[in-house]
Design an enzyme around this catalytic site. Structure first.
Site, PDB file in Angstrom:
ATOM      1  N   ASP A   1       0.855  -1.170   0.000  1.00 49.97           N
ATOM      2  CA  ASP A   1       0.000   0.000   0.000  1.00 49.97           C
ATOM      3  C   ASP A   1       0.900   1.230   0.000  1.00 49.97           C
ATOM      4  O   ASP A   1       1.842   1.311   0.795  1.00 49.97           O
ATOM      5  CB  ASP A   1      -0.908   0.011   1.230  1.00 49.97           C
TER       6      ASP A   1
ATOM      7  N   ASN B   1      -1.550  13.298  -5.365  1.00 47.12           N
ATOM      8  CA  ASN B   1      -2.606  13.755  -6.280  1.00 47.12           C
ATOM      9  C   ASN B   1      -3.020  15.192  -5.965  1.00 47.12           C
ATOM     10  O   ASN B   1      -3.216  16.000  -6.871  1.00 47.12           O
ATOM     11  CB  ASN B   1      -3.827  12.839  -6.197  1.00 47.12           C
TER      12      ASN B   1
ATOM     13  N   ASP C   1      -0.756   9.223 -11.437  1.00 50.96           N
ATOM     14  CA  ASP C   1      -0.734   8.132 -12.417  1.00 50.96           C
ATOM     15  C   ASP C   1       0.697   7.695 -12.709  1.00 50.96           C
ATOM     16  O   ASP C   1       0.984   6.504 -12.839  1.00 50.96           O
ATOM     17  CB  ASP C   1      -1.416   8.547 -13.716  1.00 50.96           C
TER      18      ASP C   1
ATOM     19  N   ASP D   1      -4.332   2.493  -4.686  1.00 48.44           N
ATOM     20  CA  ASP D   1      -2.874   2.468  -4.482  1.00 48.44           C
ATOM     21  C   ASP D   1      -2.452   1.213  -3.728  1.00 48.44           C
ATOM     22  O   ASP D   1      -1.489   1.221  -2.980  1.00 48.44           O
ATOM     23  CB  ASP D   1      -2.412   3.742  -3.756  1.00 48.44           C
TER      24      ASP D   1
END
Length: 171
Positions: free
Chosen positions: A39, A47, A56, A82
């Site tokens: 994770d 972001n 991305d 993620d």
């Protein structure tokens, strides 16, 4: 569709199909393997700060790093935003743990250059072994729990550079 469009990895459905096949094989041939759960730490701020295109790019780099550090017979999947998993069938515990430690190191040392700024990738990793009579959902849950223990350990040691992983073995 069993492939994640962004990363080219297996998506959740594709990964679960491969994992079920591996568990059937483990039962039939008395094999063992390991499941690695990854994770990303602090992904939302990437972001929010740099934009989704940067996020991305981080996800693609993670996928590339994972693919470059597994065997051709292993399966890598992106099972959530993620969250990633690696299935290493026909793998002894110690070999899987060594590979997991290497992947952990590579991920936590990775840096992406994004429009002249550096984005460090940070990830928490957990590992769980499986054998002939194990249930897939239980193995995935325990690998996820090991990953969260790693994440909590890192959070407790905020200013530490500790990158240990938590490993669950049900031997």
């Amino acid at each position: 569709v069993q492939t994640d469009e962004l990363t080219g990895l297996l998506n959740r459905r594709g990964f679960e199909d491969e994992f079920n096949r591996a568990l059937s094989s483990a039962e039939r041939h008395h094999e063992q393997g390991v499941l690695i759960y990854i994770d990303l730490d602090g992904f939302k701020p990437v972001n929010d700060t740099f934009g989704h295109a940067a996020g991305d790019e981080v996800l693609r780099r993670v996928a590339e790093t994972l693919n470059n550090n597994v065997r051709d017979t292993d399966y890598v999947g992106r099972i959530g935003g993620d969250e990633f998993v690696i299935l290493m069938s026909r793998t002894r515990w110690q070999d899987g743990l060594s590979r997991c430690e290497l992947i952990n190191e590579h991920l936590n040392e990775a840096v992406i250059d994004w429009q002249g700024r550096q984005i460090a990738i940070k990830a928490s990793v957990g590992i769980q072994n499986y054998g002939a009579n194990d249930d897939g959902h239980d193995i995935l849950k325990r690998a996820d729990e090991a990953m969260y223990k790693t994440k909590r350990l890192r959070s407790d040691l905020k200013h530490s550079t500790d990158t240990r992983i938590v490993a669950n073995a049900n031997m």
